[in-house]
Structures are given as C-alpha cells and as structure tokens.
Design a protein around this motif. Structure first.
Motif, mmCIF file in Angstrom:
data_model
loop_
_atom_site.group_PDB
_atom_site.id
_atom_site.type_symbol
_atom_site.label_atom_id
_atom_site.label_comp_id
_atom_site.label_asym_id
_atom_site.label_seq_id
_atom_site.Cartn_x
_atom_site.Cartn_y
_atom_site.Cartn_z
ATOM 1 N N VAL A 111 0.832 -1.206 0.000
ATOM 2 C CA VAL A 111 0.000 0.000 0.000
ATOM 3 C C VAL A 111 0.870 1.262 0.000
ATOM 4 O O VAL A 111 0.572 2.238 -0.691
ATOM 5 C CB VAL A 111 -0.949 -0.011 1.226
ATOM 6 N N ARG A 112 1.964 1.211 0.764
ATOM 7 C CA ARG A 112 2.857 2.373 0.802
ATOM 8 C C ARG A 112 3.499 2.629 -0.547
ATOM 9 O O ARG A 112 3.791 3.762 -0.899
ATOM 10 C CB ARG A 112 3.964 2.144 1.811
ATOM 11 N N ALA A 113 3.721 1.564 -1.304
ATOM 12 C CA ALA A 113 4.393 1.694 -2.598
ATOM 13 C C ALA A 113 3.482 2.300 -3.657
ATOM 14 O O ALA A 113 3.956 2.757 -4.694
ATOM 15 C CB ALA A 113 4.923 0.333 -3.043
ATOM 16 N N ILE A 114 2.165 2.321 -3.393
ATOM 17 C CA ILE A 114 1.225 2.786 -4.451
ATOM 18 C C ILE A 114 1.465 4.234 -4.905
ATOM 19 O O ILE A 114 1.509 4.450 -6.129
ATOM 20 C CB ILE A 114 -0.235 2.555 -4.009
ATOM 21 N N PRO A 115 1.642 5.264 -4.099
ATOM 22 C CA PRO A 115 1.641 5.291 -2.650
ATOM 23 C C PRO A 115 0.313 5.790 -2.108
ATOM 24 O O PRO A 115 -0.312 6.659 -2.668
ATOM 25 C CB PRO A 115 2.727 6.327 -2.359
ATOM 26 N N LEU A 116 -0.063 5.210 -0.958
ATOM 27 C CA LEU A 116 -1.267 5.651 -0.250
ATOM 28 C C LEU A 116 -0.897 5.885 1.210
ATOM 29 O O LEU A 116 0.020 5.241 1.722
ATOM 30 C CB LEU A 116 -2.309 4.533 -0.284
ATOM 31 N N ASP A 117 -1.608 6.795 1.873
ATOM 32 C CA ASP A 117 -1.402 6.987 3.312
ATOM 33 C C ASP A 117 -2.013 5.813 4.065
ATOM 34 O O ASP A 117 -3.043 5.282 3.665
ATOM 35 C CB ASP A 117 -2.066 8.291 3.777
ATOM 36 N N VAL A 118 -1.346 5.450 5.158
ATOM 37 C CA VAL A 118 -1.821 4.328 5.955
ATOM 38 C C VAL A 118 -1.994 4.768 7.404
ATOM 39 O O VAL A 118 -1.147 5.472 7.944
ATOM 40 C CB VAL A 118 -0.806 3.157 5.921
ATOM 41 N N VAL A 119 -3.093 4.364 8.010
ATOM 42 C CA VAL A 119 -3.296 4.561 9.449
ATOM 43 C C VAL A 119 -3.299 3.164 10.063
ATOM 44 O O VAL A 119 -4.173 2.359 9.745
ATOM 45 C CB VAL A 119 -4.649 5.248 9.722
ATOM 46 N N VAL A 120 -2.296 2.866 10.893
ATOM 47 C CA VAL A 120 -2.253 1.537 11.506
ATOM 48 C C VAL A 120 -3.004 1.582 12.833
ATOM 49 O O VAL A 120 -2.730 2.429 13.691
ATOM 50 C CB VAL A 120 -0.803 1.051 11.719
ATOM 51 N N VAL A 121 -3.965 0.693 12.978
ATOM 52 C CA VAL A 121 -4.772 0.637 14.191
ATOM 53 C C VAL A 121 -4.674 -0.772 14.785
ATOM 54 O O VAL A 121 -4.890 -1.762 14.086
ATOM 55 C CB VAL A 121 -6.248 0.984 13.896
ATOM 56 N N ALA A 122 -4.311 -0.840 16.056
ATOM 57 C CA ALA A 122 -4.225 -2.133 16.752
ATOM 58 C C ALA A 122 -5.507 -2.297 17.553
ATOM 59 O O ALA A 122 -5.768 -1.539 18.496
ATOM 60 C CB ALA A 122 -3.007 -2.165 17.662
ATOM 61 N N THR A 123 -6.302 -3.283 17.179
ATOM 62 C CA THR A 123 -7.622 -3.408 17.794
ATOM 63 C C THR A 123 -7.682 -4.523 18.848
ATOM 64 O O THR A 123 -6.721 -5.245 19.047
ATOM 65 C CB THR A 123 -8.711 -3.604 16.709
ATOM 66 N N LYS A 124 -8.807 -4.608 19.504
ATOM 67 C CA LYS A 124 -9.057 -5.562 20.599
ATOM 68 C C LYS A 124 -8.129 -5.299 21.785
ATOM 69 O O LYS A 124 -7.728 -6.234 22.480
ATOM 70 C CB LYS A 124 -8.950 -7.016 20.106
ATOM 71 N N VAL A 125 -7.770 -4.023 22.011
ATOM 72 C CA VAL A 125 -6.910 -3.712 23.169
ATOM 73 C C VAL A 125 -7.611 -4.031 24.495
ATOM 74 O O VAL A 125 -6.954 -4.156 25.522
ATOM 75 C CB VAL A 125 -6.412 -2.235 23.199
ATOM 76 N N ASP A 126 -8.948 -4.185 24.443
ATOM 77 C CA ASP A 126 -9.668 -4.554 25.681
ATOM 78 C C ASP A 126 -9.190 -5.899 26.224
ATOM 79 O O ASP A 126 -9.380 -6.203 27.400
ATOM 80 C CB ASP A 126 -11.189 -4.591 25.408
ATOM 81 N N ARG A 127 -8.566 -6.693 25.362
ATOM 82 C CA ARG A 127 -8.077 -8.005 25.819
ATOM 83 C C ARG A 127 -6.743 -7.904 26.560
ATOM 84 O O ARG A 127 -6.261 -8.892 27.103
ATOM 85 C CB ARG A 127 -7.911 -8.939 24.619
ATOM 86 N N LEU A 128 -6.139 -6.729 26.533
ATOM 87 C CA LEU A 128 -4.871 -6.526 27.244
ATOM 88 C C LEU A 128 -5.158 -5.804 28.553
ATOM 89 O O LEU A 128 -6.039 -4.934 28.600
ATOM 90 C CB LEU A 128 -3.925 -5.656 26.412
ATOM 91 N N GLY A 129 -4.389 -6.137 29.582
ATOM 92 C CA GLY A 129 -4.508 -5.402 30.831
ATOM 93 C C GLY A 129 -4.170 -3.937 30.575
ATOM 94 O O GLY A 129 -3.384 -3.634 29.675
ATOM 95 N N LYS A 130 -4.766 -3.038 31.349
ATOM 96 C CA LYS A 130 -4.597 -1.596 31.076
ATOM 97 C C LYS A 130 -3.133 -1.188 31.014
ATOM 98 O O LYS A 130 -2.735 -0.401 30.147
ATOM 99 C CB LYS A 130 -5.344 -0.773 32.133
ATOM 100 N N ALA A 131 -2.309 -1.733 31.907
ATOM 101 C CA ALA A 131 -0.895 -1.338 31.949
ATOM 102 C C ALA A 131 -0.114 -1.851 30.733
ATOM 103 O O ALA A 131 0.936 -1.324 30.403
ATOM 104 C CB ALA A 131 -0.252 -1.858 33.233
ATOM 105 N N ARG A 132 -0.624 -2.882 30.069
ATOM 106 C CA ARG A 132 0.070 -3.477 28.920
ATOM 107 C C ARG A 132 -0.197 -2.709 27.633
ATOM 108 O O ARG A 132 0.517 -2.873 26.631
ATOM 109 C CB ARG A 132 -0.405 -4.927 28.708
ATOM 110 N N ARG A 133 -1.233 -1.900 27.623
ATOM 111 C CA ARG A 133 -1.704 -1.355 26.350
ATOM 112 C C ARG A 133 -0.694 -0.453 25.661
ATOM 113 O O ARG A 133 -0.327 -0.687 24.515
ATOM 114 C CB ARG A 133 -3.048 -0.640 26.541
ATOM 115 N N LYS A 134 -0.226 0.566 26.393
ATOM 116 C CA LYS A 134 0.677 1.534 25.767
ATOM 117 C C LYS A 134 1.989 0.877 25.318
ATOM 118 O O LYS A 134 2.397 1.037 24.162
ATOM 119 C CB LYS A 134 0.938 2.707 26.720
ATOM 120 N N PRO A 135 2.656 0.108 26.222
ATOM 121 C CA PRO A 135 3.882 -0.548 25.762
ATOM 122 C C PRO A 135 3.650 -1.499 24.587
ATOM 123 O O PRO A 135 4.482 -1.596 23.693
ATOM 124 C CB PRO A 135 4.373 -1.328 26.992
ATOM 125 N N ARG A 136 2.490 -2.151 24.575
ATOM 126 C CA ARG A 136 2.209 -3.084 23.473
ATOM 127 C C ARG A 136 2.078 -2.338 22.142
ATOM 128 O O ARG A 136 2.554 -2.806 21.099
ATOM 129 C CB ARG A 136 0.923 -3.867 23.788
#
Ligand SMILES: Nc1nc2c(ncn2[C@@H]2O[C@H](COP(=O)(O)OP(=O)(O)OP(=O)(O)O)[C@@H](O)[C@H]2O)c(=O)[nH]1
Ligand SMILES: [Mg+2]
Length: 216
Positions: free
Chosen positions: A138-163
């Motif tokens: 996608v970057r090679a096209i080129p297009l802008d990309v927004v990377v989103v990491a989902t299901k963070v509710d499955r991680l403990g609150k303290a793990r979220r930011k470092p993850r």
C-alpha cells in the motif's frame, strides 16, 4: 464526532460496481476476523450497519458505506468507507484467495478517491507477515496508511501503551503512530476519526483541515 448519517451504499467485486468516485474514501484492511467490520460499526456508532460474525471470512466483497460526520466546530464531512474482505483465512481455497487478492489490489491501486488505508492488526497478536506485506504494498502505491491495533480490551490496562509501541517497532513506525482501538470498550474512536478527517483534506463546508497533499 457526531454521526449525522451512516448508510450502506453498495457491494462490488469489480471496478464496474464501484460507486462513482465523488467522496473521499477510506479502506479498512486486515486479516480475516481481526475486527474490520466491528471497527466501522464503532466509528459510526451503529451496532449493525456492517455485519459482524464469529465465522471468519464472512466479508467476501467490497462493501461501501456513506457517512456524514460532524465535528464539534460544526464542520461536516461526507466520507465513504470500504470494508474489505479479510486476508489470510485458511479455510478458503487457494483459487478463491487469489481472486480476493486481485480484487483488493485492483481496488487499492485503482481507486481515484481513496485517501488512505486503515490497516488493522490485532493488538495482542501483533502484525503478521501478511499485514507487513499489505503495508509495504500500500505504501508503494503510494497511499497513506493509518495503523490501528484493535481488541486492546483483551490486554490489561498497563500493557496497552507498551504493546502499541512494540507493534509500531515491529512495523518500523514511530512509537506513537499506532492507534489503540477497541470496538467493545469504544477506545480510540476519536483518534481514528481525527486521522481520517485530516487525510480526507477539506471539509464539506470548505474549511481546510490539515490536508496532506493534492487529491489523487
Ligand atoms: N474483544 C474484542 N472483540 C472484538 C473487537 N472487535 C471485533 N471483535 C470480535 O471479533 C470477531 C470478528 O469481528 P469482525 O468485525 O466481524 O471482523 P472482520 O475483520 O470484519 O472479519 P471478516 O469480515 O471475516 O474478515 C467478532 O467475534 C467480534 O465480536 C474488539 O474490539 N474487542
Ligand atoms: Mg468483516
């Protein structure tokens, strides 16, 4: 962000079926079952605009949705979302997988009004080789990309930011560039919207909102 309207527009498998290119558009890409359709529902505050299911591989066509979103300032945006079929679903035949790949690549490379791709990864699992492949492509096209990491509710609150920082590092991105998201706990909705609005360029009322370049 207030959602003034959100409606299903059409389904397509080939360019002839794509809606006319007249609204800034964003594609939601990610592996099968990662939570693409749930993310769209959460962004537009509708429980079931897009069908969500426990059966992976449910979305098999390009599905288009039209959204009118209104910022606190009153600036209104017409935005189109395209929910893509997930990749990497093992139970789909090789031939069908190839066909999906062609359909998705044809769309990403050829869609005139596409302003960016929301690349969705699982926060817990992290980026898979297929996610990295899509990102590079996608970057090679080129297009802008927004990377989103989902299901963070499955991680403990303290793990979220470092993850999120770990996920960014794996993808060779700046630490704060990966947005955390949860459709279940409604986390990250404003952050994703604000990236989309700035990539969309200009609001319907003509106010520039951090345009990132000339329309494609
Ligand atoms: N815990 C949690 N589960 C989620 C979240 N988002 C989606 N899910 C669940 O993940 C499963 C897949 O969600 P979908 O939104 O259908 O995923 P998809 O990427 O559209 O799947 P395909 O269309 O099959 O590629 C469903 O069981 C959802 O309920 C989330 O933020 N947190
Ligand atoms: Mg889906």
């Amino acid at each position: 962000m207030k959602i003034r309207s959100a409606e299903f527009l059409t389904t397509a498998t080939a360019p002839a079926g794509w809606p006319s290119p007249d609204v800034p558009e964003f594609a939601f890409a990610g592996r099968s079952n990662v939570g693409k359709s749930s993310m769209i529902n959460a962004l537009v505050s509708r429980k079931s605009l897009v069908r969500v299911s426990n059966t992976p591989g449910r979305t098999r066509t390009l599905n288009f949705f039209d959204v009118t979103a209104e910022e606190e300032s009153g600036a209104r945006h017409r935005i189109r979302f395209c929910d893509l079929p997930g990749y990497g679903f093992a139970k789909v035949s090789q031939a069908e997988r190839e066909q999906w790949k062609r359909m998705i690549e044809e769309y990403l490379a050829g869609r005139q009004t596409l302003r960016g791709v929301v690349s969705i990864v699982d926060a817990e699992v992290g980026p898979t080789p297929l996610d990295e492949e899509l990102l590079a492509w996608v970057r090679a096209i080129p297009l802008d990309v927004v990377v989103v990491a989902t299901k963070v509710d499955r991680l403990g609150k303290a793990r979220r930011k470092p993850r999120l920082a770990e996920v960014a590092k794996k993808m060779d991105l700046p630490p704060a560039s990966v947005l955390g998201f949860s459709a279940v706990e409604r986390i990250g909705i404003d952050a994703v919207w604000s990236r989309l609005i700035s990539l969309a360029g200009v609001s319907e009322t003509g106010v520039p909102v951090g345009a990132t370049g000339e329309p494609r």
